[in-house]
Design an enzyme around this catalytic site. Structure first.
Site, PDB file in Angstrom:
ATOM      1  CG  HIS A  46     -25.929  22.221  21.259  1.00 36.06           C
ATOM      2  ND1 HIS A  46     -25.653  22.129  20.098  1.00 36.06           N
ATOM      3  CD2 HIS A  46     -25.141  23.339  21.470  1.00 36.06           C
ATOM      4  CE1 HIS A  46     -24.920  22.944  19.410  1.00 36.06           C
ATOM      5  NE2 HIS A  46     -24.448  23.974  20.251  1.00 36.06           N
ATOM      6  CG  HIS A  70     -24.947  26.910  22.501  1.00 38.88           C
ATOM      7  ND1 HIS A  70     -23.704  26.175  22.259  1.00 38.88           N
ATOM      8  CD2 HIS A  70     -24.843  27.469  23.618  1.00 38.88           C
ATOM      9  CE1 HIS A  70     -22.965  26.362  23.307  1.00 38.88           C
ATOM     10  NE2 HIS A  70     -23.771  27.001  24.274  1.00 38.88           N
ATOM     11  CG  ASP A 114     -25.426  28.438  16.987  1.00 39.57           C
ATOM     12  OD1 ASP A 114     -25.581  28.068  18.135  1.00 39.57           O
ATOM     13  OD2 ASP A 114     -24.358  28.159  16.611  1.00 39.57           O
ATOM     14  CG  HIS A 115     -26.990  24.457  17.065  1.00 43.78           C
ATOM     15  ND1 HIS A 115     -26.375  23.587  16.137  1.00 43.78           N
ATOM     16  CD2 HIS A 115     -26.066  25.403  17.383  1.00 43.78           C
ATOM     17  CE1 HIS A 115     -25.110  23.911  16.053  1.00 43.78           C
ATOM     18  NE2 HIS A 115     -24.970  25.010  16.640  1.00 43.78           N
ATOM     19  CG  HIS A 161     -20.659  22.005  22.216  1.00 41.93           C
ATOM     20  ND1 HIS A 161     -19.639  23.024  21.583  1.00 41.93           N
ATOM     21  CD2 HIS A 161     -21.598  22.829  22.092  1.00 41.93           C
ATOM     22  CE1 HIS A 161     -20.121  23.987  21.153  1.00 41.93           C
ATOM     23  NE2 HIS A 161     -21.312  24.174  21.502  1.00 41.93           N
ATOM     24  CG  ASP A 192     -22.250  23.739  17.757  1.00 40.84           C
ATOM     25  OD1 ASP A 192     -22.506  23.559  16.449  1.00 40.84           O
ATOM     26  OD2 ASP A 192     -22.475  24.762  18.178  1.00 40.84           O
ATOM     27  CG  HIS A 201     -21.012  25.359  13.654  1.00 43.64           C
ATOM     28  ND1 HIS A 201     -20.264  26.391  14.703  1.00 43.64           N
ATOM     29  CD2 HIS A 201     -22.292  25.410  14.362  1.00 43.64           C
ATOM     30  CE1 HIS A 201     -20.804  26.667  15.476  1.00 43.64           C
ATOM     31  NE2 HIS A 201     -22.191  26.278  15.500  1.00 43.64           N
TER      32      HIS A 201
HETATM   33 ZN   LIG Z   1     -23.275  26.300  17.243  1.00 45.23          ZN
HETATM   34 ZN   LIG Z   2     -22.851  25.261  20.453  1.00 47.48          ZN
END
Ligand SMILES: [Zn+2]
Ligand SMILES: [Zn+2]
Length: 310
Positions: A62, A64, A66-67, A139, A209, A267
């Site tokens: 996805h 976000h 951090d990915h 999520h 996530d 995570h």
């Molecule tokens: Zn994340």
């Molecule tokens: Zn996320």
């Protein structure tokens, strides 16, 4: 064929001194598949035994940061290292557009092809020797869970039976083992006459996530390895779930219901300097639980009874 998982980033939200953000590499033979590519992933790869030139496909769960924020740096570095091979990047709807935007950041004229693919939950992608499947996770933005499942392997070859049927040792053995019929003295010998039951390949499932969700249990069924969101411990369950994440205990409950071999918790929130309490609460539910740490290397072996002939 060897199958390894390399945890390159096991932290949630932002990088900490203990953990980089999400990235998992799966090395199957010579091919490296990436699942998520958080900021700084290329440096994590350099510190690992992997080569980023071996990466053929990247799957993003996805959008976000951090990915996926590791993508622009990684794709520019590949260029500086004279990459020629195509790079395929898969992700939820919007991936193609996002990749286009990332490629057009700054002065960057790629000399190799990057191909973005928008994929939807429920899609199955067929590759040489394995499938990658995805399902919509639960999520707070559109997100996918992925599973990599190797093709079913032919059953074990019964050499004694083949010789009894008059098949001469050599080339014809190979043909039968690959699933083709052969003819001996006018008699057709079919593979099922000399092969045992087919044997399942290995399966790795990655939740991305998500809060725990029912459809995922079937999706992850019988995985050799399950890698699951375990952002927090049970004392923070409400908050974790509110933000679209699972606790270690919830991840373990999923692992138990899905009948997986091993569970890796990932995570991990930057709030945990020591993630042992997460491992402990997961093991109370599912003993084969482990907290994933950056640079952890996990071999996924073929099931014991199947390994004799491999
Ligand atoms: Zn994340
Ligand atoms: Zn996320």
């Amino acid at each position: 064929m060897q199958l390894y998982i390399y945890f390159l980033g096991t932290g949630g939200s932002w990088p900490s001194s203990e953990r980089n953000v999400s990235a998992i590499a799966v090395k199957r033979g010579r091919e490296v598949l990436m699942f998520d590519c958080g900021e700084g992933t290329q440096r994590q790869i350099q510190k690992s035994p992997l080569s980023y030139m071996q990466i053929t496909k990247i799957f993003i769960t996805h959008f976000h940061g951090d990915h996926f924020l590791g993508l622009p740096g990684l794709i520019q570095t590949l260029q500086l290292n004279d990459r020629k091979e195509d790079l395929h990047v898969y992700g939820p709807p919007g991936m193609k557009k996002l990749l286009h935007q990332l490629i057009n950041l700054g002065y960057f004229a790629p000399a190799y092809s990057m191909i973005g693919h928008d994929i939807k939950g429920g899609e199955e992608l067929h590759f040489d020797g394995y499938d990658v499947r995805c399902i919509y996770a639960s999520h707070n933005v559109p997100a996918l869970s992925y599973s990599l499942a190797e093709d079913t392997r032919p059953g074990r070859f019964n050499k004694k039976r083949a010789l009894e049927l008059g098949v001469p040792e050599g080339r014809m053995f190979g043909k039968l083992q690959r699933g083709n019929s052969v003819e001996v003295n006018g008699k057709v010998i079919t593979p099922d006459m000399v092969l045992g039951d087919t044997r399942p390949g290995r399966k790795i499932t990655i939740s991305g996530d998500t809060i725990p969700y029912d459809a995922f249990i079937e999706f992850a069924r019988d995985s050799d390895v399950l890698i699951h969101d375990a952002t927090a411990d049970s004392s923070l369950e409400e908050k974790a779930n509110e933000y679209g994440h699972s606790t270690a205990r919830q991840a373990a409950e999923i692992a138990l219901k899905a009948g997986v071999g091993r569970l890796y918790l990932t995570h991990v929130s930057p709030r945990y300097r020591d993630a042992k309490p997460l491992e402990k609460e997961a093991r109370d539910v599912f003993p084969e639980s482990y907290v994933a740490n950056d640079f952890m290397e996990v071999e996924v072996k073929l099931k014991k009874q199947d390994r004799k002939n491999d």
